[in-house]
Design a protein around this motif. Sequence first.
Motif, PDB file in Angstrom:
ATOM      1  N   LYS A 280      37.664  24.027  39.394  1.00 42.79           N
ATOM      2  CA  LYS A 280      38.793  23.269  38.876  1.00 42.79           C
ATOM      3  C   LYS A 280      39.967  23.342  39.837  1.00 42.79           C
ATOM      4  CE  LYS A 280      37.743  23.677  33.943  1.00 42.79           C
ATOM      5  NZ  LYS A 280      38.273  24.041  32.604  1.00 42.79           N
ATOM      6  N   ASN A 281      40.694  22.241  39.936  1.00 46.49           N
ATOM      7  CA  ASN A 281      41.932  22.235  40.708  1.00 46.49           C
ATOM      8  C   ASN A 281      42.979  23.083  39.983  1.00 46.49           C
ATOM      9  OD1 ASN A 281      40.553  20.400  42.219  1.00 46.49           O
ATOM     10  ND2 ASN A 281      42.107  18.813  42.157  1.00 46.49           N
ATOM     11  N   ILE A 282      43.898  23.662  40.756  1.00 49.84           N
ATOM     12  CA  ILE A 282      44.971  24.451  40.168  1.00 49.84           C
ATOM     13  C   ILE A 282      46.194  24.351  41.071  1.00 49.84           C
ATOM     14  CG2 ILE A 282      44.262  26.611  41.306  1.00 49.84           C
ATOM     15  CD1 ILE A 282      45.060  28.073  38.674  1.00 49.84           C
ATOM     16  N   SER A 283      47.370  24.326  40.484  1.00 57.27           N
ATOM     17  CA  SER A 283      48.612  24.241  41.259  1.00 57.27           C
ATOM     18  C   SER A 283      48.971  25.608  41.832  1.00 57.27           C
ATOM     19  CB  SER A 283      49.760  23.733  40.392  1.00 57.27           C
ATOM     20  OG  SER A 283      50.164  24.743  39.477  1.00 57.27           O
ATOM     21  N   LEU A 284      49.883  25.619  42.774  1.00 58.38           N
ATOM     22  CA  LEU A 284      50.339  26.868  43.371  1.00 58.38           C
ATOM     23  C   LEU A 284      51.025  27.749  42.333  1.00 58.38           C
ATOM     24  CD1 LEU A 284      50.893  28.736  45.760  1.00 58.38           C
ATOM     25  CD2 LEU A 284      52.911  27.353  46.291  1.00 58.38           C
ATOM     26  N   VAL A 285      51.876  27.160  41.526  1.00 59.22           N
ATOM     27  CA  VAL A 285      52.607  27.924  40.510  1.00 59.22           C
ATOM     28  C   VAL A 285      51.635  28.577  39.533  1.00 59.22           C
ATOM     29  CG1 VAL A 285      54.221  27.750  38.571  1.00 59.22           C
ATOM     30  CG2 VAL A 285      54.685  26.520  40.698  1.00 59.22           C
ATOM     31  N   ASP A 286      50.657  27.821  39.078  1.00 57.87           N
ATOM     32  CA  ASP A 286      49.723  28.364  38.101  1.00 57.87           C
ATOM     33  C   ASP A 286      48.767  29.377  38.710  1.00 57.87           C
ATOM     34  OD1 ASP A 286      50.889  26.912  36.100  1.00 57.87           O
ATOM     35  OD2 ASP A 286      49.399  25.312  36.108  1.00 57.87           O
ATOM     36  N   LEU A 287      48.398  29.169  39.954  1.00 57.07           N
ATOM     37  CA  LEU A 287      47.537  30.137  40.626  1.00 57.07           C
ATOM     38  C   LEU A 287      48.263  31.468  40.778  1.00 57.07           C
ATOM     39  CD1 LEU A 287      44.981  30.990  42.091  1.00 57.07           C
ATOM     40  CD2 LEU A 287      45.881  29.918  44.178  1.00 57.07           C
ATOM     41  N   GLN A 288      49.519  31.408  41.190  1.00 59.03           N
ATOM     42  CA  GLN A 288      50.301  32.639  41.329  1.00 59.03           C
ATOM     43  C   GLN A 288      50.484  33.327  39.977  1.00 59.03           C
ATOM     44  OE1 GLN A 288      53.014  31.715  45.300  1.00 59.03           O
ATOM     45  NE2 GLN A 288      53.814  31.140  43.311  1.00 59.03           N
ATOM     46  N   TYR A 289      50.652  32.551  38.927  1.00 56.46           N
ATOM     47  CA  TYR A 289      50.783  33.119  37.584  1.00 56.46           C
ATOM     48  C   TYR A 289      49.500  33.815  37.160  1.00 56.46           C
ATOM     49  CZ  TYR A 289      51.609  33.496  32.553  1.00 56.46           C
ATOM     50  OH  TYR A 289      51.751  33.978  31.283  1.00 56.46           O
ATOM     51  N   LEU A 290      48.377  33.160  37.413  1.00 59.74           N
ATOM     52  CA  LEU A 290      47.085  33.738  37.068  1.00 59.74           C
ATOM     53  C   LEU A 290      46.835  35.034  37.832  1.00 59.74           C
ATOM     54  CD1 LEU A 290      44.329  33.418  35.612  1.00 59.74           C
ATOM     55  CD2 LEU A 290      43.546  32.152  37.608  1.00 59.74           C
ATOM     56  N   LEU A 291      47.171  35.038  39.123  1.00 60.38           N
ATOM     57  CA  LEU A 291      46.973  36.235  39.939  1.00 60.38           C
ATOM     58  C   LEU A 291      47.912  37.359  39.495  1.00 60.38           C
ATOM     59  CD1 LEU A 291      46.535  34.571  43.456  1.00 60.38           C
ATOM     60  CD2 LEU A 291      44.746  35.540  41.991  1.00 60.38           C
ATOM     61  N   LYS A 292      49.123  37.000  39.113  1.00 58.42           N
ATOM     62  CA  LYS A 292      50.065  38.006  38.597  1.00 58.42           C
ATOM     63  C   LYS A 292      49.480  38.684  37.360  1.00 58.42           C
ATOM     64  CE  LYS A 292      54.626  38.491  36.440  1.00 58.42           C
ATOM     65  NZ  LYS A 292      55.882  37.803  36.051  1.00 58.42           N
ATOM     66  N   THR A 293      48.883  37.895  36.480  1.00 60.19           N
ATOM     67  CA  THR A 293      48.277  38.442  35.274  1.00 60.19           C
ATOM     68  C   THR A 293      47.120  39.380  35.621  1.00 60.19           C
ATOM     69  OG1 THR A 293      48.852  36.423  34.042  1.00 60.19           O
ATOM     70  CG2 THR A 293      47.164  37.850  33.085  1.00 60.19           C
ATOM     71  N   ALA A 294      46.333  38.995  36.619  1.00 57.27           N
ATOM     72  CA  ALA A 294      45.156  39.775  36.995  1.00 57.27           C
ATOM     73  C   ALA A 294      45.517  41.048  37.756  1.00 57.27           C
ATOM     74  CB  ALA A 294      44.211  38.914  37.832  1.00 57.27           C
ATOM     75  N   PHE A 295      46.504  40.970  38.667  1.00 54.66           N
ATOM     76  CA  PHE A 295      46.841  42.098  39.533  1.00 54.66           C
ATOM     77  C   PHE A 295      47.968  42.971  38.996  1.00 54.66           C
ATOM     78  CE2 PHE A 295      44.335  39.564  42.384  1.00 54.66           C
ATOM     79  CZ  PHE A 295      43.746  40.479  43.243  1.00 54.66           C
ATOM     80  N   GLY A 296      48.683  42.466  37.990  1.00 56.49           N
ATOM     81  CA  GLY A 296      49.716  43.277  37.366  1.00 56.49           C
ATOM     82  C   GLY A 296      51.023  43.348  38.128  1.00 56.49           C
ATOM     83  N   SER A 297      51.246  42.435  39.055  1.00 59.13           N
ATOM     84  CA  SER A 297      52.517  42.401  39.788  1.00 59.13           C
ATOM     85  C   SER A 297      52.781  40.965  40.240  1.00 59.13           C
ATOM     86  CB  SER A 297      52.473  43.332  41.003  1.00 59.13           C
ATOM     87  OG  SER A 297      51.443  42.944  41.906  1.00 59.13           O
ATOM     88  N   ASP A 298      54.028  40.686  40.576  1.00 59.44           N
ATOM     89  CA  ASP A 298      54.366  39.344  41.044  1.00 59.44           C
ATOM     90  C   ASP A 298      53.580  39.006  42.309  1.00 59.44           C
ATOM     91  OD1 ASP A 298      56.156  38.912  38.998  1.00 59.44           O
ATOM     92  OD2 ASP A 298      57.886  39.633  40.146  1.00 59.44           O
ATOM     93  N   VAL A 299      53.061  37.801  42.351  1.00 59.63           N
ATOM     94  CA  VAL A 299      52.265  37.347  43.499  1.00 59.63           C
ATOM     95  C   VAL A 299      52.925  36.135  44.114  1.00 59.63           C
ATOM     96  CG1 VAL A 299      50.057  36.352  44.227  1.00 59.63           C
ATOM     97  CG2 VAL A 299      50.101  38.262  42.598  1.00 59.63           C
ATOM     98  N   THR A 300      53.064  36.150  45.430  1.00 56.66           N
ATOM     99  CA  THR A 300      53.610  35.015  46.168  1.00 56.66           C
ATOM    100  C   THR A 300      52.667  34.652  47.305  1.00 56.66           C
ATOM    101  OG1 THR A 300      55.879  35.721  45.696  1.00 56.66           O
ATOM    102  CG2 THR A 300      55.575  34.128  47.476  1.00 56.66           C
ATOM    103  N   LEU A 301      52.241  33.414  47.338  1.00 55.98           N
ATOM    104  CA  LEU A 301      51.419  32.898  48.421  1.00 55.98           C
ATOM    105  C   LEU A 301      52.273  31.973  49.288  1.00 55.98           C
ATOM    106  CD1 LEU A 301      48.252  31.903  46.308  1.00 55.98           C
ATOM    107  CD2 LEU A 301      48.685  34.074  47.470  1.00 55.98           C
TER     108      LEU A 301
END
Length: 317
Positions: A280-301
Amino acid sequence: MSKTALSTLEPHESFTLCNHKHGDKVPDRTVTMMLLMLVIPWISTMWGNCEVMKGKKFTCTQFFHKGEEPSGLEPNRSARICQTHEGKVHFATMYDREKRIPIYSAYKYNRKDGKFNRSYYYEPQLVDLKNGKKMMKMPENATKEVKESQAVSEDYKKENMNIFSKQYNRGHLNPIIHHNDIHSKEATCTLTNIVPQLQDLNGGQWTKYEGIEMQNFTKGCKKTYVIVGVITGNNYTYTNNEKRVNVPSHIWTAACCVNEKGTSEKFFGYIAKNNKNEVKNISLVDLQYLLKTAFGSDVTLFNGDCKGNRNTLFQNF
């Protein structure tokens, strides 16, 4: 190691040689030197097993948009690897030493079709930082030291890659087809760039996105910076009844197209659950949000500097 030496790994460990309480007698210079002579060789022999410094930066920053690596994606036992092959650094990898998989690989898209002789490689400096920086061909029978430090070919044998009746195989984060010369293609075959990926996904929709979809996206781009990563899962492969390699729950790609001035023009992201043939396609904002949830910290790409509109796909993952 010096930055000018294009270090493959950036080491880290805090060694406390001795602790003095207030009022203790401090050893004189002679005794101190004797202690250092004893301790330093011991440190050198253990250095290959220490963690890579948290907060340190890659020396191969050319593979990141504006030279900034992602933030928030560093595992507890990490290794930053500047993937070196045939005298050249080809891409960058954040490696999880405990789970024996890459968390992400970053590179510049430069596709050209071509054949090459495929061999698989390992990272010698994960074994011991005194080893050379270039990747080495994976031996048929890897040593105990290599097996302890990273995944080996035996881990990816078919009989070891059947997870809950689903067949997995070698999934390149940085794919072969995104490179234009033989040595770069060869470099992607290091096992520090490979994860267990669902076979149907690897040869199905993921291949379509890596190929046609990415090729279409990069048209008109002066450069395209790509980060391909994973979300670690709860399952592992087993080799001879030994828990070995983590099986990611998700695999994702983030690509940033820039113009001649280095300004971002557009973003392309996609993600897949690693248990079915669907992307599935995903936006940058939503991908970073998903990764933040998974890794437990703010994520910036891409240092937060790549155009991408918000959507709500993360709710489905």
